[in-house]
Structure formats: structure tokens, C-alpha cells
Design an enzyme around this catalytic site. Structure first.
Site, PDB file in Angstrom:
ATOM      1  N   GLY A 110      -6.380   4.483   5.610  1.00 42.83           N
ATOM      2  CA  GLY A 110      -7.277   4.470   6.207  1.00 42.83           C
ATOM      3  C   GLY A 110      -8.033   3.643   7.173  1.00 42.83           C
ATOM      4  O   GLY A 110      -8.555   4.235   8.729  1.00 42.83           O
ATOM      5  N   VAL A 111      -8.693   2.561   6.811  1.00 42.85           N
ATOM      6  CA  VAL A 111      -8.500   1.801   8.219  1.00 42.85           C
ATOM      7  C   VAL A 111      -7.959   1.501   9.142  1.00 42.85           C
ATOM      8  O   VAL A 111      -8.421   1.072  10.185  1.00 42.85           O
ATOM      9  CB  VAL A 111      -8.547   0.016   7.588  1.00 42.85           C
ATOM     10  N   HIS A 120       0.758  -1.002  -0.358  1.00 39.99           N
ATOM     11  CA  HIS A 120       0.282   0.119  -0.094  1.00 39.99           C
ATOM     12  C   HIS A 120       1.122   1.321  -0.104  1.00 39.99           C
ATOM     13  O   HIS A 120       1.538   2.146   1.187  1.00 39.99           O
ATOM     14  CB  HIS A 120      -1.145   0.092   1.132  1.00 39.99           C
ATOM     15  N   ILE A 142       1.653   4.794   1.871  1.00 38.58           N
ATOM     16  CA  ILE A 142       0.830   5.415   2.361  1.00 38.58           C
ATOM     17  C   ILE A 142       0.548   4.535   3.657  1.00 38.58           C
ATOM     18  O   ILE A 142       0.399   3.802   3.253  1.00 38.58           O
ATOM     19  CB  ILE A 142      -0.197   6.583   1.708  1.00 38.58           C
ATOM     20  N   GLU A 153      -8.844   2.246  12.538  1.00 40.99           N
ATOM     21  CA  GLU A 153      -8.391   0.466  13.925  1.00 40.99           C
ATOM     22  C   GLU A 153      -7.611   1.289  15.420  1.00 40.99           C
ATOM     23  O   GLU A 153      -7.572   1.362  16.171  1.00 40.99           O
ATOM     24  CB  GLU A 153      -6.998  -0.145  13.492  1.00 40.99           C
TER      25      GLU A 153
END
Length: 141
Positions: free
Chosen positions: A58-59, A49, A55, A63
Site C-alpha cells: 500500500g505504501v 511482499h 502484491i 507514493e
């Protein structure tokens, strides 16, 4: 009161590579917590990623906010030994990418408290700049 990673692991069931809080720097039990996560190039999720332009997904940021919220909730008197589950996410916003080398300052503040659930307003800042925010529903099991 501050917590190191060993003390955090006494509260949360998460373990590396799925523990996204390195230190709690401020805590008001049952109401508020602020934690730190140092993002390194060695994070397993950065491998794909994205190749050549890593980067933080977002998940993962969500979390990390949920884990800090869980620490705030589980530090309250009578909550030790319980579990917190993420019951919902609303108003999630990602303001800029997070890169290896960034230090995340993660803040979660309980805005509504019910018997077995709470709503937390959570933010992540890097060098004073807002990078992510969300409203989280935390369910105490």
C-alpha cells in the site's frame, strides 16, 4: 500533453527503483494529472511482499499517487525547479490487491490550493476498477 519517463525525471527528483510513474497521459498544469505505472514481477519490493504471493504494498501505491500529484503541481507556471514533499495522507483506502501484470491508472486532482501547499484527491484504477484512493497534502518547497 503527455510526458514520457525521461520528461518525468526532468520534473521529479525520483529515480528507479523509486520512480513509480512510467508515463503521464493527461495533464492540466497546476490542477490535474493522470499517469500510468506498469507493475512487473521484477519490482524489487515484490521479493519480500509476499514470497509466493506477490502484491504491491500500500505504501508504494501511496507514493505513486504522490508522484503524480507532484507532477501536476510542478507543471504549473512558476513551479519549475521546486520540490514537492508529502505532508500528509488522509482517507487512504485500499479496495483490492494489486498484482504483477496490472497497469495502474493514477489520477491526482488538486482540490485546494494554497501558496506553498495543496490538497490532492488521488485514485488508482486497474482495468476500470478502483483499487486505491487517498487525500494527499502536498507541500511545495
Amino acid at each position: 500533453m503527455a510526458l514520457n519517463v525521461v520528461e518525468i525525471m526532468k520534473i521529479l527528483p525520483h529515480r528507479p527503483p523509486f520512480l513509480f510513474v512510467d508515463r503521464i497521459v493527461e495533464i492540466e498544469p497546476g490542477k490535474y494529472a493522470q499517469g500510468i505505472k506498469n507493475v512487473t514481477i521484477n519490482e524489487s519490493f515484490l521479493n519480500g511482499h509476499f514470497p509466493g504471493h506477490p502484491i504491491v504494498p500500500g505504501v508504494i501505491l501511496l507514493e505513486a499517487m504522490a508522484q503524480v500529484a507532484a507532477i501536476a503541481l510542478l507543471s504549473a507556471e512558476g513551479s519549475q525547479g521546486k520540490e514537492v514533499l508529502l505532508g500528509g495522507v488522509e482517507k487512504a483506502r485500499f479496495h483490492r490487491p494489486v498484482y504483477p501484470g496490472d497497469q495502474l491508472v493514477i489520477t491526482s486532482r488538486l482540490t485546494h490550493n494554497h501558496e506553498n501547499a495543496g490538497i490532492c484527491q488521488s485514485t488508482i484504477h486497474v482495468q476500470g476498477e478502483l483499487v486505491a484512493s487517498a487525500q494527499l497534502l502536498a507541500v511545495i518547497k
